[in-house]
Write a protein that holds these residues in place. Structure first.
Motif, PDB file in Angstrom:
ATOM      1  N   SER A   1      63.010  44.958  24.884  1.00  0.00           N
ATOM      2  CA  SER A   1      61.544  44.887  25.022  1.00  0.00           C
ATOM      3  C   SER A   1      61.066  43.437  25.080  1.00  0.00           C
ATOM      4  N   ASP A   2      61.862  42.584  25.726  1.00  0.00           N
ATOM      5  CA  ASP A   2      61.523  41.167  25.864  1.00  0.00           C
ATOM      6  C   ASP A   2      60.726  40.986  27.151  1.00  0.00           C
ATOM      7  N   HIS A   3      59.414  40.915  27.006  1.00  0.00           N
ATOM      8  CA  HIS A   3      58.494  40.878  28.143  1.00  0.00           C
ATOM      9  C   HIS A   3      58.784  39.726  29.095  1.00  0.00           C
ATOM     10  N   VAL A   4      58.873  38.512  28.568  1.00  0.00           N
ATOM     11  CA  VAL A   4      59.054  37.327  29.406  1.00  0.00           C
ATOM     12  C   VAL A   4      60.447  37.304  30.029  1.00  0.00           C
ATOM     13  N   ALA A   5      61.462  37.637  29.239  1.00  0.00           N
ATOM     14  CA  ALA A   5      62.830  37.667  29.770  1.00  0.00           C
ATOM     15  C   ALA A   5      62.963  38.710  30.873  1.00  0.00           C
ATOM     16  N   ALA A   6      62.248  39.832  30.749  1.00  0.00           N
ATOM     17  CA  ALA A   6      62.300  40.877  31.781  1.00  0.00           C
ATOM     18  C   ALA A   6      61.687  40.379  33.084  1.00  0.00           C
ATOM     19  N   ILE A   7      60.589  39.624  32.984  1.00  0.00           N
ATOM     20  CA  ILE A   7      59.970  39.073  34.187  1.00  0.00           C
ATOM     21  C   ILE A   7      60.928  38.100  34.871  1.00  0.00           C
ATOM     22  N   GLU A   8      61.542  37.206  34.081  1.00  0.00           N
ATOM     23  CA  GLU A   8      62.482  36.236  34.642  1.00  0.00           C
ATOM     24  C   GLU A   8      63.683  36.945  35.272  1.00  0.00           C
ATOM     25  N   ALA A   9      64.183  37.978  34.599  1.00  0.00           N
ATOM     26  CA  ALA A   9      65.344  38.708  35.121  1.00  0.00           C
ATOM     27  C   ALA A   9      64.994  39.463  36.396  1.00  0.00           C
ATOM     28  N   GLU A  10      63.776  40.001  36.460  1.00  0.00           N
ATOM     29  CA  GLU A  10      63.349  40.711  37.664  1.00  0.00           C
ATOM     30  C   GLU A  10      63.207  39.747  38.840  1.00  0.00           C
ATOM     31  N   LEU A  11      62.684  38.555  38.549  1.00  0.00           N
ATOM     32  CA  LEU A  11      62.599  37.526  39.584  1.00  0.00           C
ATOM     33  C   LEU A  11      63.989  37.133  40.074  1.00  0.00           C
ATOM     34  N   ASP A  12      64.923  36.969  39.154  1.00  0.00           N
ATOM     35  CA  ASP A  12      66.289  36.591  39.533  1.00  0.00           C
ATOM     36  C   ASP A  12      66.963  37.684  40.353  1.00  0.00           C
ATOM     37  N   LEU A  13      66.689  38.945  39.999  1.00  0.00           N
ATOM     38  CA  LEU A  13      67.274  40.061  40.745  1.00  0.00           C
ATOM     39  C   LEU A  13      66.779  40.062  42.187  1.00  0.00           C
ATOM     40  N   HIS A  14      65.469  39.966  42.359  1.00  0.00           N
ATOM     41  CA  HIS A  14      64.924  39.958  43.715  1.00  0.00           C
ATOM     42  C   HIS A  14      65.262  38.669  44.457  1.00  0.00           C
TER      43      HIS A  14
ATOM     44  N   ILE B   1      64.294  27.426  54.414  1.00  0.00           N
ATOM     45  CA  ILE B   1      62.831  27.584  54.410  1.00  0.00           C
ATOM     46  C   ILE B   1      62.449  28.901  53.741  1.00  0.00           C
ATOM     47  N   LEU B   2      63.208  29.953  53.999  1.00  0.00           N
ATOM     48  CA  LEU B   2      62.950  31.247  53.365  1.00  0.00           C
ATOM     49  C   LEU B   2      63.103  31.135  51.854  1.00  0.00           C
ATOM     50  N   LEU B   3      64.162  30.460  51.401  1.00  0.00           N
ATOM     51  CA  LEU B   3      64.395  30.298  49.964  1.00  0.00           C
ATOM     52  C   LEU B   3      63.292  29.465  49.325  1.00  0.00           C
ATOM     53  N   ASN B   4      62.857  28.409  50.004  1.00  0.00           N
ATOM     54  CA  ASN B   4      61.782  27.572  49.473  1.00  0.00           C
ATOM     55  C   ASN B   4      60.467  28.350  49.371  1.00  0.00           C
ATOM     56  N   THR B   5      60.230  29.225  50.336  1.00  0.00           N
ATOM     57  CA  THR B   5      59.019  30.053  50.302  1.00  0.00           C
ATOM     58  C   THR B   5      59.055  30.991  49.112  1.00  0.00           C
ATOM     59  N   TRP B   6      60.211  31.601  48.885  1.00  0.00           N
ATOM     60  CA  TRP B   6      60.372  32.484  47.722  1.00  0.00           C
ATOM     61  C   TRP B   6      60.167  31.707  46.422  1.00  0.00           C
ATOM     62  N   THR B   7      60.754  30.525  46.334  1.00  0.00           N
ATOM     63  CA  THR B   7      60.623  29.700  45.132  1.00  0.00           C
ATOM     64  C   THR B   7      59.157  29.371  44.867  1.00  0.00           C
ATOM     65  N   GLY B   8      58.399  29.099  45.928  1.00  0.00           N
ATOM     66  CA  GLY B   8      56.991  28.793  45.781  1.00  0.00           C
ATOM     67  C   GLY B   8      56.160  29.974  45.316  1.00  0.00           C
ATOM     68  N   LEU B   9      56.675  31.182  45.510  1.00  0.00           N
ATOM     69  CA  LEU B   9      55.960  32.392  45.093  1.00  0.00           C
ATOM     70  C   LEU B   9      56.224  32.780  43.641  1.00  0.00           C
ATOM     71  N   ARG B  10      57.254  32.204  43.035  1.00  0.00           N
ATOM     72  CA  ARG B  10      57.697  32.660  41.707  1.00  0.00           C
ATOM     73  C   ARG B  10      56.583  32.613  40.672  1.00  0.00           C
TER      74      ARG B  10
ATOM     75  N   THR C   1      56.571  41.851  50.659  1.00  0.00           N
ATOM     76  CA  THR C   1      57.184  42.913  51.449  1.00  0.00           C
ATOM     77  C   THR C   1      57.807  42.355  52.713  1.00  0.00           C
ATOM     78  N   CYS C   2      57.050  41.543  53.435  1.00  0.00           N
ATOM     79  CA  CYS C   2      57.557  40.964  54.691  1.00  0.00           C
ATOM     80  C   CYS C   2      58.744  40.040  54.443  1.00  0.00           C
ATOM     81  N   LEU C   3      58.625  39.180  53.431  1.00  0.00           N
ATOM     82  CA  LEU C   3      59.680  38.211  53.149  1.00  0.00           C
ATOM     83  C   LEU C   3      60.987  38.892  52.769  1.00  0.00           C
ATOM     84  N   GLU C   4      60.904  39.876  51.880  1.00  0.00           N
ATOM     85  CA  GLU C   4      62.139  40.480  51.401  1.00  0.00           C
ATOM     86  C   GLU C   4      62.781  41.367  52.464  1.00  0.00           C
ATOM     87  N   GLN C   5      61.975  42.025  53.270  1.00  0.00           N
ATOM     88  CA  GLN C   5      62.544  42.789  54.383  1.00  0.00           C
ATOM     89  C   GLN C   5      63.269  41.853  55.347  1.00  0.00           C
ATOM     90  N   PHE C   6      62.664  40.712  55.638  1.00  0.00           N
ATOM     91  CA  PHE C   6      63.297  39.733  56.519  1.00  0.00           C
ATOM     92  C   PHE C   6      64.568  39.171  55.887  1.00  0.00           C
TER      93      PHE C   6
END
Length: 222
Positions: A115-128, A139-148, A79-84
């Protein structure tokens, strides 16, 4: 070969075929996949780097588990990261940002329709992840990458908690609308609401699963 093995392992983890906390034995996987040790080790190391596997000295490699504390930490951090991130990018949203956001939304909906479960997770990550890519903050991008990796496990638990393979097709419509709108504060409010949606159900699911995995005392066995 290692990339193909990593894809197979990731799918097995995110669909629950490999349970959280379960041990991943290299020799067993080699026989199951018909793969040599070299590519297999490379694939396992990739998933360790992604945060899906963890190597424990004298114990072996296990699927990372998500605890109740992890769920709370991930929710608060995201929440904090994406708002920032939206604060950083708000005045610089251009045609490319809009085009990329809508394209990634379409990719997510395609995965949902299939109904592709794994592809949906990857696509949702890419969207956010788009807002982090456009924020021009390394640094913000690296933090996000570390959370994936943690987010993949979180969303996998989230889907199982709600008994669905993929999110609802319209689950990100408000996110897209506010992200392309005129009010940063409205977007930040939407982020809080969006990420809080289903949080308590997911926490209850993780808590119940942890209780099931906890060794029983002699009294409880009786």
């Amino acid at each position: 070969m290692s990339a193909q093995i990593a894809t197979l392992l990731r799918h097995a983890i995110l669909t629950g075929e490999f349970e959280p906390g379960s041990q991943v034995v290299e020799s067993t996987l080699a026989l199951r996949l018909g793969a040599s040790r070299g590519p297999l080790r490379e694939a396992m190391q990739q998933l360790i780097d992604e945060g899906l596997l963890v190597s424990v000295p004298y114990t072996g490699t296990r699927v990372v588990d998500i605890s109740l504390e992890d769920v709370n930490d991930i929710y608060a951090m995201r929440t904090c990261l994406e708002q920032f991130a939206f604060e950083q990018v708000w005045g610089r949203r251009d045609g490319d940002f809009k085009k990329d956001l809508l394209a990634r939304s379409d990719t997510l909906k395609e995965a949902i329709d299939q109904s592709d479960h794994v592809a949906a997770i990857e696509a949702e990550l890419d969207l956010h992840g788009l807002v982090y890519e456009h924020a021009n903050n390394r640094i913000l991008l690296n933090t996000w990458t570390g959370l994936r990796g943690h987010l993949q496990l979180y969303w996998a638990a989230h889907r199982r908690a709600h008994g669905t393979a993929v999110p609802k097709r319209d689950s990100h419509d408000d996110y897209i609308r506010f992200a392309l709108g005129d009010s940063l504060s409205a977007m930040q409010d939407e982020l809080s609401d969006h990420m809080r949606l289903g949080l308590e159900t997911t926490k209850a699911f993780v808590e119940a699963r942890s209780a099931e995995m906890k060794p029983k005392t002699n009294k409880e066995r009786d």
